[in-house]
Design a protein around this motif. Structure first.
Motif, PDB file in Angstrom:
ATOM      1  N   SER A 186      13.514  -2.061   0.138  1.00 21.15           N
ATOM      2  CA  SER A 186      13.198  -3.120   1.223  1.00 21.15           C
ATOM      3  C   SER A 186      12.140  -4.271   0.827  1.00 21.15           C
ATOM      4  O   SER A 186      12.269  -5.354   1.059  1.00 21.15           O
ATOM      5  N   LEU A 213      -1.929   6.652   6.256  1.00 28.24           N
ATOM      6  CA  LEU A 213      -0.850   6.837   7.360  1.00 28.24           C
ATOM      7  C   LEU A 213      -0.769   8.266   7.659  1.00 28.24           C
ATOM      8  O   LEU A 213      -0.881   9.326   6.663  1.00 28.24           O
ATOM      9  N   ALA A 267       0.838  -1.167   0.038  1.00 31.92           N
ATOM     10  CA  ALA A 267       0.031  -0.062   0.066  1.00 31.92           C
ATOM     11  C   ALA A 267       0.976   1.175   0.041  1.00 31.92           C
ATOM     12  O   ALA A 267       2.085   1.158   0.260  1.00 31.92           O
ATOM     13  N   HIS A 268       0.170   2.490  -0.302  1.00 37.93           N
ATOM     14  CA  HIS A 268       0.792   3.630  -0.078  1.00 37.93           C
ATOM     15  C   HIS A 268       1.698   3.857   1.281  1.00 37.93           C
ATOM     16  O   HIS A 268       2.495   4.411   1.374  1.00 37.93           O
ATOM     17  N   SER A 269       0.824   3.201   2.080  1.00 37.00           N
ATOM     18  CA  SER A 269       1.653   3.519   3.776  1.00 37.00           C
ATOM     19  C   SER A 269       2.848   2.811   3.999  1.00 37.00           C
ATOM     20  O   SER A 269       3.657   3.168   4.427  1.00 37.00           O
ATOM     21  N   TRP A 270       3.030   1.752   2.926  1.00 34.68           N
ATOM     22  CA  TRP A 270       4.604   1.150   3.102  1.00 34.68           C
ATOM     23  C   TRP A 270       5.462   2.229   2.634  1.00 34.68           C
ATOM     24  O   TRP A 270       6.538   2.394   3.173  1.00 34.68           O
ATOM     25  N   TYR A 319      -1.637  -8.121   1.460  1.00 32.98           N
ATOM     26  CA  TYR A 319      -0.832  -7.188   1.464  1.00 32.98           C
ATOM     27  C   TYR A 319      -0.489  -6.445   2.950  1.00 32.98           C
ATOM     28  O   TYR A 319       0.710  -5.959   3.144  1.00 32.98           O
ATOM     29  N   MET A 335       5.220   5.534   2.559  1.00 34.82           N
ATOM     30  CA  MET A 335       5.159   6.754   3.280  1.00 34.82           C
ATOM     31  C   MET A 335       5.684   6.126   4.798  1.00 34.82           C
ATOM     32  O   MET A 335       6.272   7.114   5.306  1.00 34.82           O
ATOM     33  N   SER A 336       6.028   4.921   5.102  1.00 29.78           N
ATOM     34  CA  SER A 336       6.316   4.968   6.532  1.00 29.78           C
ATOM     35  C   SER A 336       8.082   4.656   6.376  1.00 29.78           C
ATOM     36  O   SER A 336       8.669   4.616   7.401  1.00 29.78           O
ATOM     37  N   PHE A 337       8.616   4.536   5.174  1.00 31.23           N
ATOM     38  CA  PHE A 337       9.992   4.745   5.157  1.00 31.23           C
ATOM     39  C   PHE A 337      10.598   6.351   4.917  1.00 31.23           C
ATOM     40  O   PHE A 337       9.616   7.255   4.526  1.00 31.23           O
ATOM     41  N   PRO A 338      11.620   6.711   5.181  1.00 29.09           N
ATOM     42  CA  PRO A 338      12.101   8.014   4.901  1.00 29.09           C
ATOM     43  C   PRO A 338      11.828   8.700   3.286  1.00 29.09           C
ATOM     44  O   PRO A 338      11.669   9.651   3.254  1.00 29.09           O
ATOM     45  N   TYR A 372       7.680  -4.730   7.774  1.00 29.89           N
ATOM     46  CA  TYR A 372       8.257  -3.994   8.991  1.00 29.89           C
ATOM     47  C   TYR A 372       8.816  -4.701  10.057  1.00 29.89           C
ATOM     48  O   TYR A 372       9.732  -4.120  10.736  1.00 29.89           O
ATOM     49  N   LYS A 413      12.558  -3.002   9.774  1.00 32.25           N
ATOM     50  CA  LYS A 413      12.678  -1.521  10.476  1.00 32.25           C
ATOM     51  C   LYS A 413      12.031  -1.897  11.852  1.00 32.25           C
ATOM     52  O   LYS A 413      11.748  -3.111  12.260  1.00 32.25           O
ATOM     53  N   SER A 415       9.132  10.057 -10.194  1.00 31.76           N
ATOM     54  CA  SER A 415       9.728   9.435  -8.967  1.00 31.76           C
ATOM     55  C   SER A 415       9.376   7.843  -8.853  1.00 31.76           C
ATOM     56  O   SER A 415      10.510   7.176  -8.983  1.00 31.76           O
ATOM     57  N   ASP A 439       2.742   5.301  -7.443  1.00 33.73           N
ATOM     58  CA  ASP A 439       2.143   6.513  -7.565  1.00 33.73           C
ATOM     59  C   ASP A 439       1.941   7.357  -6.311  1.00 33.73           C
ATOM     60  O   ASP A 439       1.178   8.214  -6.037  1.00 33.73           O
ATOM     61  N   THR A 440       2.679   6.882  -5.211  1.00 32.67           N
ATOM     62  CA  THR A 440       2.830   7.556  -3.938  1.00 32.67           C
ATOM     63  C   THR A 440       2.919   9.159  -3.920  1.00 32.67           C
ATOM     64  O   THR A 440       2.273   9.958  -3.202  1.00 32.67           O
ATOM     65  N   TYR A 441       4.068   9.541  -4.712  1.00 28.89           N
ATOM     66  CA  TYR A 441       4.624  10.975  -4.910  1.00 28.89           C
ATOM     67  C   TYR A 441       4.349  11.582  -6.300  1.00 28.89           C
ATOM     68  O   TYR A 441       3.510  12.191  -6.585  1.00 28.89           O
ATOM     69  N   ASP A 442       5.052  10.870  -7.478  1.00 33.46           N
ATOM     70  CA  ASP A 442       4.941  11.241  -8.606  1.00 33.46           C
ATOM     71  C   ASP A 442       5.096   9.921  -9.327  1.00 33.46           C
ATOM     72  O   ASP A 442       6.283   9.633  -9.540  1.00 33.46           O
ATOM     73  N   MET A 483       3.109  -6.587   4.234  1.00 33.12           N
ATOM     74  CA  MET A 483       3.855  -5.283   4.668  1.00 33.12           C
ATOM     75  C   MET A 483       4.198  -5.571   6.262  1.00 33.12           C
ATOM     76  O   MET A 483       5.268  -5.062   6.475  1.00 33.12           O
TER      77      MET A 483
END
Lengths: 487, 487
Positions: free
Chosen positions: A216, B334, A200-203, B13, A205-208, B21, B25, A237, A230-233, B17
């Motif tokens: 990872s 998130l 998911a996007h949260s994966w 997922y 977003m949870s990384f730097p 984690y 991490k 990206s 598609d999380t950022y661009d 995920m």
């Protein structure tokens, strides 16, 4: 873990009518009820029936416990002798049904219940709930899979399903209808069907940053490495970072077997073509390009026409809810009552202000007629139980409304198959449900018995469902008799 | 009775995920996820949130048993240390939520989960399935009940629900949204809500004639004698026979308390007016005229305008599936990650090609602002946890997109209320769900806090949901930072 007892999963009126039969008439009167539907969902040319296994489970487990009876007593509607009867209630009748995964058409009995009226009445609601839901989703899935033209379609709708069961049994029906997998883990476990998913996007977003998140993921799941871009661009990206990771995997000699990207927003036609170009130029022409985001058969069809390079489809909301047509409309109607004196079934008919709501009376069977040459369906014939047909003789079919429209089948040019098979006999289950993946295989073969003209998504050719001459005569006599009484 | 364990009711997922984690991490990293929705279903001006009680049950029962773990092992995706971790998994976090039956608006966190990332990630799917479904049906019901203008609306949809749960929890949500009863007996038992019903066409058809069927029904259920009049011919047979039975009851001195007819097909406007006339002329002006047959808020509204004399509505398919809009679209994103060093939450934002998919970052609260004079909602304010407001001071609100649109509230003209309340603290449930009928009462009061302009069925006035200045600043700084990095 919670206990589950679906015996009270019924409309109140089934129980008040049962008490009525118990008090006012012969409660053991044997009757026939048919479950059927009146029109194909979503403008489709056919439907796929599903849910029989769960109907069987429901019938097997049908039992009022003392807690149920106490609750019914508390409503103030029921008398003690009837409540006492319920405590000993078991289903003792016969059930015939069309096997799951079969292509079906309007007005055909999908399930035929022959049982004492009390029992046949009780099972109406839950039977319809189950069959309506699963047949709806199996049919919708067949449409989506048809639009995907051989690409894999994954069922991703659990979070938008109408409650847990809609997710669980919706996934089951989606597998029957042709999905290659579901995201629903519980459905995977319960029905032994493939489970699929990416991240998911949260994966991300949870990384730097995105690249670290992709690295990872690739490290953990190198064999099924589909990266959500598609999380950022997406093009600036997501895709470049995905390519970076695929290159690193290649350099590290990690085999790139099942890998690629997932698009979840934006213009999927444009983005997929751009991404394909970038992936190909970077040396990854076989990367999977999967897409999700409110897809359905119409969008997939449109994306195909636009030349989108997507080859794997995750379909959620629109499939799991059958969004454009979220109900199947199956009904359950009395067709006959046994005359104890004669041992014959007296046919029953329901009239209506709405002509299409008039029912087919009597104890019926369904013959499916195939062309020997092509294996395709010519027509279905609803007839009375016991009618005998011989494929070595010619067969005359006629339209039940426009009766001058006739079709003549020459001897040995067609084959016939009975659609209804025994499921319960004298309350005992005599049918073993196939595994879901076996039903999927059967369903694919069933779909092959349709002409392409009946499978297309818009304005499909309607397959003929005719009535046999004896059934047609019986129906018209009942209609005539009624109007005679009335005048 | 079958056992039910919903722990695996999740998208695959979430589990892959979680393993990520766990491996890659700090698995105990505390994060905040928000569940919210992006637009009101069916063009409505608000939604009604529902399903929290079932989310609480799900979280309480969350536990992987050895069978679950064996199944996960069989997929080949998971390693032993992670599977071992799952065997000891329990939810240990905090959850805040908006109480069931509350009027809600887009982009407001309905549920806020603050927990170790593994736990917060796992609960996403089931939480959304439950909240999305029940909020959808509660909202649809509020529309239907609004159209009925004070007449009773009964939930009759079980047979067309998308599986058993959709029927059971759909009925629960329908009661929250304002139905006076449901036909679903199991829902009646589980949630202690009124069950209602009349009889089916099969009741009539199983007797030699309609009059005998009506007489038998009236004898059994004189206190709730609603007779279905459309089996053969509504005006020529059904209504005259019903009148005959009501006369017989009157002559026999049986009190006619709750009695009347049900129309289930044909032109309901015409038939109800004709039937009303016949009943009134026969001395039964207070007979209930109830109607069913694919009703929804639009049809009820139209029938009201046409002067139909129906005063009781049985609504099935269109309510239980929310047919015109069968999904709610809630998502779970998130919002922040705890920095262990500082003890502060670092806000997180999800960008998107689609602007409306950009999330609100940070640890948030929602203040609902009411007019002191009218008690109506002025606006909702999404702010950061810990922001302090004082009703004795003036308040400046501004539109988060068109920021020059400002509203100034004078001191002591408004009141504020926090919408999110604690539900779990450190894994322990600290909230007791009210009874469903109490939630219904609360929901009626909630609906009264809306202006009529926001309740109307078509083109309702949109209630403002603003961001506080600190939250707006945080969001825009994150957006700016991202674009800065990119260039």
């Amino acid at each position: 873990m919670s206990q589950r007892n679906l015996t009270l999963l019924t409309d109140l009126y089934e129980l008040t009518m049962m008490q009525g039969y118990f008090k006012e008439k012969d409660a053991n009167e044997t009757v026939i009820f048919d479950a059927f539907y009146r029109s194909n969902p979503g403008g489709n040319g056919y439907a796929i029936c599903a849910g029989l296994e769960q109907v069987i489970e429901y019938i097997k487990e049908l039992e009022f416990n003392s807690e149920d009876v106490d609750y019914l007593r508390s409503t103030g509607l029921f008398e003690e002798d009837f409540l006492e009867y319920l405590l000993h209630f078991r289903f003792s009748g016969d059930i015939y049904a069309i096997p799951e995964g079969t292509v079906i058409f309007p007005r055909e009995p999908l399930v035929k219940v022959i049982a004492p009226i009390m029992e046949a009445q009780l099972v109406e609601t839950a039977l319809l709930t189950i069959i309506n839901h699963q047949s709806l989703i199996a049919t919708k899935t067949a449409r989506v899979v048809y639009a995907a033209e051989g690409d894999g379609v994954m069922e991703f709708g659990l979070r938008r399903a109408q409650g847990p069961d809609a997710g669980i049994y919706g996934a089951r029906a989606a597998m029957i209808g042709g999905c290659v997998g579901t995201s629903n883990v519980l459905a995977g476990k319960m029905f032994n069907v493939p489970v699929k998913g990416t991240h998911a996007h949260s994966w991300i977003m949870s990384f730097p940053d995105e690249l670290t998140a992709f690295r990872s993921y690739a490290k953990l799941y190198p064999k099924a490495c589909i990266l959500l871009v598609d999380t950022y661009d997406t093009l600036k990206s997501g895709v470049p970072n995905a390519i970076k990771v695929f290159k690193e995997m290649k350099e590290a000699n990690i085999p790139l077997t099942s890998y690629g990207i997932r698009l979840d927003s934006g213009d999927l036609a444009y983005l997929s073509k751009k991404a394909k170009k970038m992936l190909t130029e970077a040396g990854f022409p076989d990367a999977i390009i999967s897409a999700s985001n409110d897809l359905d058969e119409t969008l997939i069809n449109s994306l195909k026409i636009q030349g989108a390079t997507i080859n794997s489809w995750g379909v959620g909301t629109n499939l799991i809810t059958s969004k454009d047509c979220p109900s199947f409309g199956g009904v359950y109607k009395l067709a006959a009552v046994l005359d104890r004196k004669t041992g014959e079934f007296n046919p029953k008919i329901k009239l209506s202000e709405n002509a299409e709501k008039i029912t087919n009376p009597g104890n019926k069977a369904i013959k499916r007629i195939y062309s020997r040459e092509t294996g395709k369906i010519i027509a279905d014939l609803i007839c009375l139980e016991g009618e005998v047909y011989d494929e070595n003789h010619s067969l005359l079919l006629f339209d039940p409304i426009e009766t001058w429209k006739k079709t003549h089948l020459a001897p040995n040019t067609y084959t016939m198959r009975d659609l209804l098979i025994p499921v319960f006999q004298g309350g005992k289950c005599v049918y073993e449900s196939p595994a879901v993946m076996d039903i999927q295989t059967y369903c694919k073969k069933e779909l092959d018995t349709l002409w392409d003209e009946s499978r297309r998504l818009v304005n499909p050719h309607e397959v003929h469902v005719d009535l046999s001459k004896p059934l047609w005569n019986m129906k018209n006599q009942l209609l005539d008799n009624y109007h005679f009484q009335e005048s």
